[in-house]
Design a protein around this motif. Sequence first.
Motif, mmCIF file in Angstrom:
data_model
loop_
_atom_site.group_PDB
_atom_site.id
_atom_site.type_symbol
_atom_site.label_atom_id
_atom_site.label_comp_id
_atom_site.label_asym_id
_atom_site.label_seq_id
_atom_site.Cartn_x
_atom_site.Cartn_y
_atom_site.Cartn_z
ATOM 1 N N ALA A 36 0.810 -1.224 0.000
ATOM 2 C CA ALA A 36 0.000 0.000 0.000
ATOM 3 C C ALA A 36 0.843 1.274 0.000
ATOM 4 N N PRO A 37 1.926 1.355 0.785
ATOM 5 C CA PRO A 37 2.727 2.588 0.756
ATOM 6 C C PRO A 37 3.322 2.886 -0.613
ATOM 7 N N GLY A 81 -1.838 4.829 -7.546
ATOM 8 C CA GLY A 81 -1.695 3.392 -7.697
ATOM 9 C C GLY A 81 -3.046 2.688 -7.785
ATOM 10 N N SER A 82 -3.014 1.450 -8.257
ATOM 11 C CA SER A 82 -4.244 0.677 -8.442
ATOM 12 C C SER A 82 -4.064 -0.740 -7.939
ATOM 13 N N ILE A 83 -5.081 -1.242 -7.239
ATOM 14 C CA ILE A 83 -5.128 -2.631 -6.799
ATOM 15 C C ILE A 83 -6.340 -3.275 -7.455
ATOM 16 N N VAL A 84 -6.127 -4.444 -8.078
ATOM 17 C CA VAL A 84 -7.231 -5.181 -8.693
ATOM 18 C C VAL A 84 -7.205 -6.604 -8.147
ATOM 19 N N VAL A 85 -8.304 -7.026 -7.566
ATOM 20 C CA VAL A 85 -8.426 -8.352 -6.967
ATOM 21 C C VAL A 85 -9.291 -9.225 -7.857
ATOM 22 N N THR A 86 -8.854 -10.454 -8.094
ATOM 23 C CA THR A 86 -9.675 -11.400 -8.841
ATOM 24 C C THR A 86 -10.642 -12.084 -7.883
ATOM 25 N N ALA A 88 -7.909 7.823 0.449
ATOM 26 C CA ALA A 88 -7.323 9.078 0.918
ATOM 27 C C ALA A 88 -5.882 9.261 0.455
ATOM 28 N N GLN A 89 -5.188 8.148 0.198
ATOM 29 C CA GLN A 89 -3.804 8.261 -0.282
ATOM 30 C C GLN A 89 -3.730 8.188 -1.809
#
Length: 293
Positions: free
Chosen positions: A166-167, A173-178, A219-220
């Motif tokens: 996360a930092p 940035g992007s997070i994609v979960v299957t 927020a980040q």
Amino acid sequence: MSERADLSSIPAQQQEWPGSLAALDPRPDHGETSWQGRARLAGRRALVTGGDSGIGRATAIAFAKEGADVAIAHLPQEQADADDTVAAVRAEGRTGVSFATDLREHQANVELAAGAVSALGGLDVLVCNAAFQMSHDELRDFPPDQVRRTFETNVFSTFWLVHELAPHLADGGSIVVTTSVQAYQPSSHLVDYAATKAALTNKAALTNMVVNLAQELGAQGTRVNAVAPGPIWTPLIPATMSADKVEGFGADVPLGRAGHPVEVAAAYVFLASDEASYVSGTVLGVTGGKPVF
């Protein structure tokens, strides 16, 4: 589309777990020649777990064709397929690296996160795609160790990787979960797998991880989303289901066929790109017509 194998009548077959792309009949499209990049991820750095074959492989290739450097994680038994994925990434002139690791252990996720950041010089996109499943006809046939393994791979690893990375994913940035259509229309022979996918999407289970992470990390400047695939033709299918269940796999969806991995990769490219700059906390279904609600 015409050059792709017909997936409307998949023949009966089985493989030893975790499966091999070379033995898959017919061979699905991962986008090696069909995907046309438009520089939508130029300069991005991405980690894709489960990147040796199937959805992860197609996503890694599409990312590279869109201009991203890519690290993939895979099981040690999947090294041959992982090498092919890395070669396809490098063929696009991008950095491609692989990490053989079992994501069931916390420390393995810590080391993977650090290794990917070091190899790529940072990280912009995290795709948590690695998953374990094994089908059984009856509830009493599910071994306790399998239930634990399914949750460790599908749920715990996602949390641990997000926690570590996360930092690095702040400020765009992007997070994609299957996840899976199994979260909404579970199959009885995949009860533990379906439960883990529900844990990643449903408000009723595991504190709605994707939505809550979107709230926490928004927020980040980090977006968090999920893709819920339907029946996609990958080595995992004949390696985890009986031959009679594999036969005709995917024919029961409204579109009448299983999906090619590259058809799902488009969703990951969109969610990782600036085209989805105002999309966070959502689940995008790629299911051949099955509902994800």
